[in-house]
Design a protein around this motif. Structure first.
Motif, PDB file in Angstrom:
ATOM      1  N   GLY A   1     -22.612 -27.291  -4.144  1.00  0.00           N
ATOM      2  CA  GLY A   1     -23.127 -26.650  -2.938  1.00  0.00           C
ATOM      3  C   GLY A   1     -22.091 -25.979  -2.044  1.00  0.00           C
ATOM      4  N   TYR A   2     -20.868 -25.796  -2.549  1.00  0.00           N
ATOM      5  CA  TYR A   2     -19.821 -25.142  -1.762  1.00  0.00           C
ATOM      6  C   TYR A   2     -19.823 -23.639  -2.021  1.00  0.00           C
ATOM      7  CZ  TYR A   2     -17.934 -29.753  -0.742  1.00  0.00           C
ATOM      8  OH  TYR A   2     -17.788 -31.043  -0.304  1.00  0.00           O
ATOM      9  N   ASN A   3     -19.345 -22.870  -1.034  1.00  0.00           N
ATOM     10  CA  ASN A   3     -19.238 -21.422  -1.137  1.00  0.00           C
ATOM     11  C   ASN A   3     -17.802 -21.098  -1.540  1.00  0.00           C
ATOM     12  OD1 ASN A   3     -19.505 -18.676  -0.925  1.00  0.00           O
ATOM     13  ND2 ASN A   3     -20.182 -18.683   1.193  1.00  0.00           N
ATOM     14  N   VAL A   4     -17.581 -20.796  -2.813  1.00  0.00           N
ATOM     15  CA  VAL A   4     -16.233 -20.624  -3.353  1.00  0.00           C
ATOM     16  C   VAL A   4     -16.109 -19.329  -4.150  1.00  0.00           C
ATOM     17  CG1 VAL A   4     -15.499 -23.037  -3.404  1.00  0.00           C
ATOM     18  CG2 VAL A   4     -16.911 -22.177  -5.238  1.00  0.00           C
ATOM     19  N   ILE A   5     -14.876 -18.808  -4.167  1.00  0.00           N
ATOM     20  CA  ILE A   5     -14.559 -17.564  -4.868  1.00  0.00           C
ATOM     21  C   ILE A   5     -13.303 -17.811  -5.695  1.00  0.00           C
ATOM     22  CG2 ILE A   5     -13.958 -15.127  -4.592  1.00  0.00           C
ATOM     23  CD1 ILE A   5     -15.236 -15.303  -1.764  1.00  0.00           C
TER      24      ILE A   5
END
Length: 98
Positions: free
Chosen positions: A80-84
């Motif tokens: 559920g993390y926003n990662v790039i």
């Protein structure tokens, strides 16, 4: 999986944008060179330290070549993390290091 190139990240840093950088290389790798302001969480410890990350923030994942950071990105996305993922890793990085 979202990706960012080393040039795109360098531009963000040059513009003074606030970015959250996580380097998943081992401690000894990061000790030799790292992007200023990076937080080191070795890939093997990520599962145990992900509680240190804020799900409301965007994180850019970094490693030597883009492989480990890609695995870290996929894992954190599934949590559920926003990662790039930074493609090319430190091998492709030409910006400032410390």
């Amino acid at each position: 999986m979202k990706e960012i190139s080393v040039k795109e990240l360098e531009t963000l840093l040059d513009e003074g944008k606030e970015v959250n950088l996580i380097d998943v290389r081992e401690v000894d790798e990061v000790a030799t060179e790292k992007i200023p302001g990076v937080i080191n969480i070795p890939l093997g410890l990520l599962e145990f330290r992900m509680h240190e990350l804020d799900k409301s923030k965007v994180y850019i994942m970094i490693c030597r070549s883009g492989g480990r950071s890609g695995r870290a990105t996929q894992f954190l996305e599934s949590q559920g993390y926003n990662v790039i993922n930074m493609t090319g890793g430190m091998l492709a990085w030409e910006g400032k290091v410390e």
